[in-house]
Design a protein around this motif. Structure first.
Motif, PDB file in Angstrom:
ATOM      1  N   LYS A  55       0.784  -1.267   0.225  1.00  0.00           N
ATOM      2  CA  LYS A  55       0.026  -0.043   0.096  1.00  0.00           C
ATOM      3  C   LYS A  55       0.718   1.202   0.005  1.00  0.00           C
ATOM      4  O   LYS A  55       0.655   2.368  -0.701  1.00  0.00           O
ATOM      5  N   GLU A  56       2.003   1.426   0.942  1.00  0.00           N
ATOM      6  CA  GLU A  56       2.905   2.316   0.774  1.00  0.00           C
ATOM      7  C   GLU A  56       3.502   2.470  -0.690  1.00  0.00           C
ATOM      8  O   GLU A  56       3.669   3.826  -0.968  1.00  0.00           O
ATOM      9  N   ILE A  57       3.859   1.550  -1.270  1.00  0.00           N
ATOM     10  CA  ILE A  57       4.596   1.586  -2.547  1.00  0.00           C
ATOM     11  C   ILE A  57       3.329   2.494  -3.453  1.00  0.00           C
ATOM     12  O   ILE A  57       3.689   3.225  -4.464  1.00  0.00           O
ATOM     13  N   LEU A  58       2.096   1.710  -3.461  1.00  0.00           N
ATOM     14  CA  LEU A  58       1.000   2.217  -4.519  1.00  0.00           C
ATOM     15  C   LEU A  58       0.836   3.620  -4.130  1.00  0.00           C
ATOM     16  O   LEU A  58       0.687   4.366  -5.306  1.00  0.00           O
ATOM     17  N   HIS A  59       0.669   4.140  -2.951  1.00  0.00           N
ATOM     18  CA  HIS A  59       0.437   5.452  -2.464  1.00  0.00           C
ATOM     19  C   HIS A  59       1.518   6.280  -2.960  1.00  0.00           C
ATOM     20  O   HIS A  59       1.230   7.528  -3.688  1.00  0.00           O
ATOM     21  N   GLN A  60       2.994   6.080  -2.993  1.00  0.00           N
ATOM     22  CA  GLN A  60       4.138   6.757  -3.675  1.00  0.00           C
ATOM     23  C   GLN A  60       3.920   6.854  -5.093  1.00  0.00           C
ATOM     24  O   GLN A  60       4.388   7.962  -5.675  1.00  0.00           O
ATOM     25  N   GLN A  61       3.478   5.616  -5.841  1.00  0.00           N
ATOM     26  CA  GLN A  61       3.288   5.715  -7.207  1.00  0.00           C
ATOM     27  C   GLN A  61       2.189   6.509  -7.661  1.00  0.00           C
ATOM     28  O   GLN A  61       1.887   6.549  -8.852  1.00  0.00           O
ATOM     29  N   GLY A  62       1.426   6.966  -6.828  1.00  0.00           N
ATOM     30  CA  GLY A  62       0.025   7.962  -7.171  1.00  0.00           C
ATOM     31  C   GLY A  62      -1.292   7.125  -7.303  1.00  0.00           C
ATOM     32  O   GLY A  62      -2.256   7.585  -7.881  1.00  0.00           O
TER      33      GLY A  62
ATOM     34  N   LEU B 282      -7.369  -1.242  -9.036  1.00  0.00           N
ATOM     35  CA  LEU B 282      -6.350  -0.775  -9.809  1.00  0.00           C
ATOM     36  C   LEU B 282      -6.124  -1.055 -11.382  1.00  0.00           C
ATOM     37  O   LEU B 282      -6.378  -1.987 -11.647  1.00  0.00           O
ATOM     38  N   GLU B 283      -5.770  -0.032 -11.908  1.00  0.00           N
ATOM     39  CA  GLU B 283      -5.484  -0.269 -13.346  1.00  0.00           C
ATOM     40  C   GLU B 283      -4.192   0.114 -13.872  1.00  0.00           C
ATOM     41  O   GLU B 283      -3.574   1.144 -13.621  1.00  0.00           O
ATOM     42  N   PHE B 284      -3.460  -0.834 -14.469  1.00  0.00           N
ATOM     43  CA  PHE B 284      -1.890  -0.647 -14.727  1.00  0.00           C
ATOM     44  C   PHE B 284      -1.940  -0.768 -16.267  1.00  0.00           C
ATOM     45  O   PHE B 284      -2.618  -1.546 -16.761  1.00  0.00           O
TER      46      PHE B 284
END
Length: 76
Positions: A29-36, A45-47
């Protein structure tokens, strides 16, 4: 290719594996938040590229202090 869904599975559920899963989830979750990316519950989530999902998962596993391994489940 669009990645429809993905999941993280713990191969064996015991106290240690649950702790590993929680550790990884927090870092993920921290990484996703940092990535916006939005990380609210229920947000899909859509990548752009499916590889990005796995690169971020591997990064979160490593940052949580664990070593990712390859496990292929023939039942999927």
């Amino acid at each position: 290719m669009k990645l429809k869904k993905f999941g993280i599975s713990l191969v064996c559920i015991d106290g240690e594996k649950v702790a590993m899963g929680v550790d990884n989830y927090i870092v993920w979750k921290e990484i996703l938040h940092q990535q916006g990316y939005r990380t609210a519950v229920g947000v899909a989530l859509e990548f752009e590229d499916p590889r990005e999902v796995f690169e971020l998962l591997i990064l979160s596993i490593e940052r949580a202090g664990y070593r990712p391994v390859r496990y292929v489940d023939g039942n999927s």
